[in-house]
Design a protein around this motif. Sequence first.
Motif, mmCIF file in Angstrom:
data_model
loop_
_atom_site.group_PDB
_atom_site.id
_atom_site.type_symbol
_atom_site.label_atom_id
_atom_site.label_comp_id
_atom_site.label_asym_id
_atom_site.label_seq_id
_atom_site.Cartn_x
_atom_site.Cartn_y
_atom_site.Cartn_z
ATOM 1 N N PRO A 15 67.383 15.686 45.653
ATOM 2 C CA PRO A 15 67.195 14.631 46.657
ATOM 3 C C PRO A 15 68.549 14.194 47.224
ATOM 4 O O PRO A 15 69.567 14.259 46.538
ATOM 5 C CB PRO A 15 66.549 13.489 45.853
ATOM 6 N N MET A 16 68.586 13.807 48.455
ATOM 7 C CA MET A 16 69.743 13.247 49.148
ATOM 8 C C MET A 16 70.725 14.299 49.679
ATOM 9 O O MET A 16 71.322 14.113 50.731
ATOM 10 C CB MET A 16 70.510 12.251 48.256
ATOM 11 N N THR A 58 66.360 5.293 51.669
ATOM 12 C CA THR A 58 67.297 6.088 52.461
ATOM 13 C C THR A 58 66.546 7.023 53.391
ATOM 14 O O THR A 58 66.870 7.144 54.584
ATOM 15 C CB THR A 58 68.218 6.898 51.530
ATOM 16 N N GLU A 59 65.532 7.694 52.859
ATOM 17 C CA GLU A 59 64.780 8.665 53.656
ATOM 18 C C GLU A 59 63.967 8.008 54.757
ATOM 19 O O GLU A 59 63.640 8.649 55.754
ATOM 20 C CB GLU A 59 63.879 9.484 52.740
ATOM 21 N N ASP A 60 63.645 6.725 54.613
ATOM 22 C CA ASP A 60 62.956 6.005 55.679
ATOM 23 C C ASP A 60 63.816 5.963 56.944
ATOM 24 O O ASP A 60 63.292 5.910 58.063
ATOM 25 C CB ASP A 60 62.630 4.574 55.237
ATOM 26 N N ARG A 119 63.903 6.744 48.499
ATOM 27 C CA ARG A 119 62.840 6.562 49.497
ATOM 28 C C ARG A 119 63.295 5.662 50.644
ATOM 29 O O ARG A 119 62.984 5.918 51.824
ATOM 30 C CB ARG A 119 61.588 5.973 48.829
ATOM 31 N N TYR A 177 66.982 8.012 57.157
ATOM 32 C CA TYR A 177 67.671 9.299 57.333
ATOM 33 C C TYR A 177 66.865 10.360 56.599
ATOM 34 O O TYR A 177 67.110 10.643 55.428
ATOM 35 C CB TYR A 177 69.096 9.192 56.755
ATOM 36 N N PRO A 178 65.885 10.968 57.283
ATOM 37 C CA PRO A 178 64.953 11.876 56.607
ATOM 38 C C PRO A 178 65.629 13.158 56.143
ATOM 39 O O PRO A 178 66.688 13.540 56.649
ATOM 40 C CB PRO A 178 63.907 12.166 57.689
ATOM 41 N N PRO A 179 65.027 13.850 55.167
ATOM 42 C CA PRO A 179 65.618 15.081 54.640
ATOM 43 C C PRO A 179 65.844 16.156 55.699
ATOM 44 O O PRO A 179 66.716 17.011 55.538
ATOM 45 C CB PRO A 179 64.595 15.539 53.597
#
Length: 305
Positions: free
Chosen positions: A194-195, A18-20, A16, A22-24
Motif C-alpha cells: 500500500p502507498m 490518503t487514497e481518498d 484509506r 490520492y488514489p493508487p
Amino acid sequence: MDYDTLIDAETWAFIRKTEDYYPPNAIGMSIADQRAIYDKMCRAFFEGYPEGVSARDETADGVPIRIYESGTPDGTVIYIHGGGFVVGGLDSHDDVCAEICDRTGLRVVSVDYRLCPEHAHPASFDDPWRVAQYVALTWPGVTLLVGDSAGGNLCAAVAHRARGELVFAGQVLIYPGLGGDMTKGSYLAHAHAPMLTLDDVKFYSELRFGMPHPPLDPLAAPLADTNFANLPPTVIFSAQCDPLSDDGRDYRDRILKAGGQAYWHEEPGLVHGYLRARSTVGRAQASFERILSAISALAKGIWPF
C-alpha cells in the motif's frame, strides 16, 4: 505478503484516507492532476504550526526556500521533501518542518527544488546543493540534512558531493530511495505494498531519467557510489511495508564497511509516507519521536546508537 497482519487498524485508516485524495492509480493521471491531488491530500493532513514557530519565504541563490525559526536557534536543518521528484513543494511538508523546528529548537530551511519531468536530473540535485552552500555561508554552525523519500535520496547525494567542501553534523533519511537493485529483496517482497508499489518506483524513475532504473551516478543513486568513506553520521528510518526498505539497510552497511557511523531502523508495520500519520497512528508517532531524537542528538554531536 499478508498486509492485513503486518499493518494495524490505525495505519489502514491512514492509508484509506490518503487514497481518498490520492488514489493508487494516480500515476495514470497527467502530471498537473497528480500535483493538484497531492497538494490537496497534503492539505487534508495539515496540522498547523506549533505556537512560537514563524516561517518566511526567501530564495537561496535563486532557489525558493522557507525558513522556520523559534527562539534563537543554534543550528540549521536543511529539509528536502519527498514526492518522487515529481510532486510536492514548500507546502507539502510545511507542518512537518514547523514541528521539527519546534521540537528540536533548530532552524529549518525547506528546499523547493525543481521537479521533473520539466527539469531532468541533475536539476533536483543542483538546487539542494546550492541551498546547502547558501546555508553554510549564511548560518555558520551546526547543519544537518533531513529528508523523506526522494528528499532522502537528495540528502545523501548532497552528503556525497559535499565531502571536502561542506561539513554536516549528520543526515537523517526517512524511507529514502537510494537507487537500489529493483530485482530483489524488498523491491520484490513489497512490490504491491500500500502507498508505494514497485511500478510506482519505476514510473518515477522513468520520469526522472527516461529509464526504469537509475543511472550509475551517485548524485542520482547514492548506492551507486564506490566510496562511502567520510560521510556524516547517518541515521536511516525505513518502513517495513515499502519496496524501498532495503535501500536504507544497504546504505547503512556500506557506510559501516567504510568505517563510518550509520544506524538503520526498519519501522514494523509502517508504510511509505507515514510522516503524515505522525499524530494519528501510534507506530508513526513513535517513529517520529525517534526521528526527532536522532536530529537533536546529531545536532549536539552525540551518537546514541
